[in-house]
Design a protein around this motif. Structure first.
Motif, PDB file in Angstrom:
ATOM      1  N   HIS A 252       0.748  -1.302   0.212  1.00  0.00           N
ATOM      2  CA  HIS A 252       0.022   0.130  -0.049  1.00  0.00           C
ATOM      3  C   HIS A 252       0.794   1.349   0.032  1.00  0.00           C
ATOM      4  O   HIS A 252       0.606   2.187  -0.873  1.00  0.00           O
TER       5      HIS A 252
ATOM      6  N   ALA B  75       2.064   2.265  -3.364  1.00  0.00           N
ATOM      7  CA  ALA B  75       1.034   2.493  -4.107  1.00  0.00           C
ATOM      8  C   ALA B  75       0.658   4.040  -3.999  1.00  0.00           C
ATOM      9  O   ALA B  75       0.334   4.637  -4.842  1.00  0.00           O
TER      10      ALA B  75
ATOM     11  N   SER C 273       1.098   7.671  -6.079  1.00  0.00           N
ATOM     12  CA  SER C 273       0.082   8.532  -6.747  1.00  0.00           C
ATOM     13  C   SER C 273       0.326   9.695  -6.762  1.00  0.00           C
ATOM     14  O   SER C 273       1.388  10.418  -6.464  1.00  0.00           O
TER      15      SER C 273
ATOM     16  N   GLU D 237      -9.234  -5.094  -5.026  1.00  0.00           N
ATOM     17  CA  GLU D 237      -8.481  -4.229  -5.942  1.00  0.00           C
ATOM     18  C   GLU D 237      -8.335  -5.122  -7.391  1.00  0.00           C
ATOM     19  O   GLU D 237      -8.032  -4.507  -8.467  1.00  0.00           O
TER      20      GLU D 237
ATOM     21  N   HIS E 203       2.412  -7.212  -3.831  1.00  0.00           N
ATOM     22  CA  HIS E 203       3.225  -6.655  -4.653  1.00  0.00           C
ATOM     23  C   HIS E 203       2.811  -6.776  -6.084  1.00  0.00           C
ATOM     24  O   HIS E 203       3.211  -5.970  -7.084  1.00  0.00           O
TER      25      HIS E 203
ATOM     26  N   TYR F 274      -3.046  -2.062  -6.660  1.00  0.00           N
ATOM     27  CA  TYR F 274      -3.203  -1.153  -5.582  1.00  0.00           C
ATOM     28  C   TYR F 274      -3.306   0.335  -6.290  1.00  0.00           C
ATOM     29  O   TYR F 274      -3.944   1.227  -5.755  1.00  0.00           O
ATOM     30  N   GLN F 275      -2.254   0.372  -7.053  1.00  0.00           N
ATOM     31  CA  GLN F 275      -1.909   1.892  -7.531  1.00  0.00           C
ATOM     32  C   GLN F 275      -3.072   2.230  -8.355  1.00  0.00           C
ATOM     33  O   GLN F 275      -3.435   3.595  -8.038  1.00  0.00           O
TER      34      GLN F 275
END
Ligand SMILES: NC(=O)c1ccc[n+]([C@@H]2O[C@H](COP(=O)([O-])OP(=O)(O)OC[C@H]3O[C@@H](n4cnc5c(N)ncnc54)[C@H](O)[C@@H]3O)[C@@H](O)[C@H]2O)c1
Length: 344
Positions: free
Chosen positions: A20, A23, A27, A127, A291, A295-296
């Motif tokens: 997390h 990610a 952003s 996700e 990984h 999530y990104q």
């Protein structure tokens, strides 16, 4: 010094948290500036490891009282999620919440109500909806290439044994809950994403591997749930965490104009050859490694939605509640030997 618009405080510093943090920091608008852990952590070490300036907190209350934190990201043990998410809402923080949202439907509903009452937005870590595979599947459905779906199955096969970090808590009923709640919820969520309309009822059966590897589990680690939709369509979701095989998210959708099997499809509308599958060149959701998870993409959409004062698309608290209503109805059915349980 904070340079971006949203400061994020992480609650729980385990495996999911590390994915997390990367990610969030990648952003456009957000950065991690605080981490709570029950273990004492060093702010300088955290900052050096993850970049930026990160303050370590040893109580959730202290982190939530920090007015510079705009969003919290809950990656703690599932049994802690509801109390922490409700406290975050009451502190006026928008929230990213790992699955499962909580371990009972009452708690999930209380989380959604607390967010609404306090005017904060939520994003649940389903996700997989943002994986290349599911984005392509959604696009195919939106184009009507499969016509009207009358059958769908999305199944989750992921052996969660001693080789997997979560095993130390996932084996317990308190934090693991059920095969569907702890992991299969991803597949059920994808099934509900694909199938149109509301769920009417479910019937579920569960069992457990005879392998000694999975003996520590306090609950059934394989379940299969049949779903009846209000529009008459039917679906199936297997949640198997006691398998010995590679991770596999099996997706098979059947409609009036064609079918989709994982990354392959046939569509009458496109006049493809029914004797052969046509191939979608997409990355399959084929890994349990956090990984590798999108999530990104998901968090970027959440921050964009916050910018516009809108709900998170696809995985808002309310949308995820819909999935958990079905999860808990299915588990109720499994503990009643497969009895049909109405949803909603
Ligand atoms: N969306 C997904 O695909 C996905 C994947 C993995 C985990 N998760 C979810 O994320 C949450 C956390 O899972 P995780 O895989 O990060 O589990 P984890 O075991 O790595 O961490 C869980 C909790 O344990 C704490 N912890 C970790 N190591 C510890 C230690 N040595 N001593 C004391 N505490 C320790 C962490 O701070 C965290 O609060 C769960 O809700 C899980 O279901 C979701």
């Amino acid at each position: 010094m904070s340079t971006k618009k949203y400061n994020v405080g992480i609650i729980g510093y385990g495996w999911a948290a590390t994915a997390h943090i990367d990610a969030i920091n990648a952003s456009k608008q957000a950065q991690v500036t605080a981490i709570y852990s029950s273990r004492p952590l060093d702010s300088a070490e955290l900052s050096a490891k993850h970049g930026g300036s990160i303050k370590a907190y040893q109580t959730v209350d202290a982190l939530l009282a920090d007015p510079d934190i705009h969003i919290v990201d809950i990656t703690s043990y599932p049994s802690q999620h509801s109390a922490q998410a409700i406290a975050a809402a009451q502190a006026g923080k928008h929230t990213i919440l790992e699955k499962p949202m909580a371990n009972s439907l009452e708690e999930v509903r209380a989380i959604v109500a607390a967010a609404e009452a306090n005017g904060v937005k939520g994003c649940v870590c389903f996700e997989l909806r943002f994986s290349g595979q599911m984005i392509a599947t959604r696009a195919l459905l939106a184009e009507g290439l499969l016509g009207d779906l009358h059958y769908g199955e999305v199944d989750y096969y992921h052996g969660i044994g001693p080789w997997y970090g979560q095993f130390r808590w996932n084996t317990g009923k308190k934090d693991g809950g059920s095969a569907l709640l702890t992991a299969g919820c991803h597949a059920l969520d994808c099934l509900l994403m694909c199938m149109p309309g509301e769920v009417e009822s479910v019937s579920s059966f569960s069992t457990k591997s005879k392998s000694e590897i999975f003996a520590p589990y306090e609950y059934d680690t394989s379940s299969v749930t049949l779903v009846r939709f209000k529009n008459g369509a039917v679906g199936k979701c297997a949640a198997i965490v006691d398998c010995l095989q590679p991770y596999y998210l099996h997706t098979h959708l059947v409609g009036s104009q064609g079918s989709l099997l994982d990354d392959k499809f046939h569509s009458m509308k496109l006049k493809t050859d029914k004797a052969h599958w046509s191939k979608l060149s997409v990355q399959l959701a084929d890994s349990g490694d956090v990984h590798d998870h999108p999530y990104q993409t998901q968090f970027q959409l959440f921050f964009d939605a916050l910018d516009e004062g809108k709900d998170m698309p696809q995985t808002s608290f309310k949308e995820a509640l819909r999935t958990f209503e079905v999860v808990f109805a299915a588990d109720q059915s499994a503990s009643a030997g497969g009895a049909v349980v109405k949803v909603g």
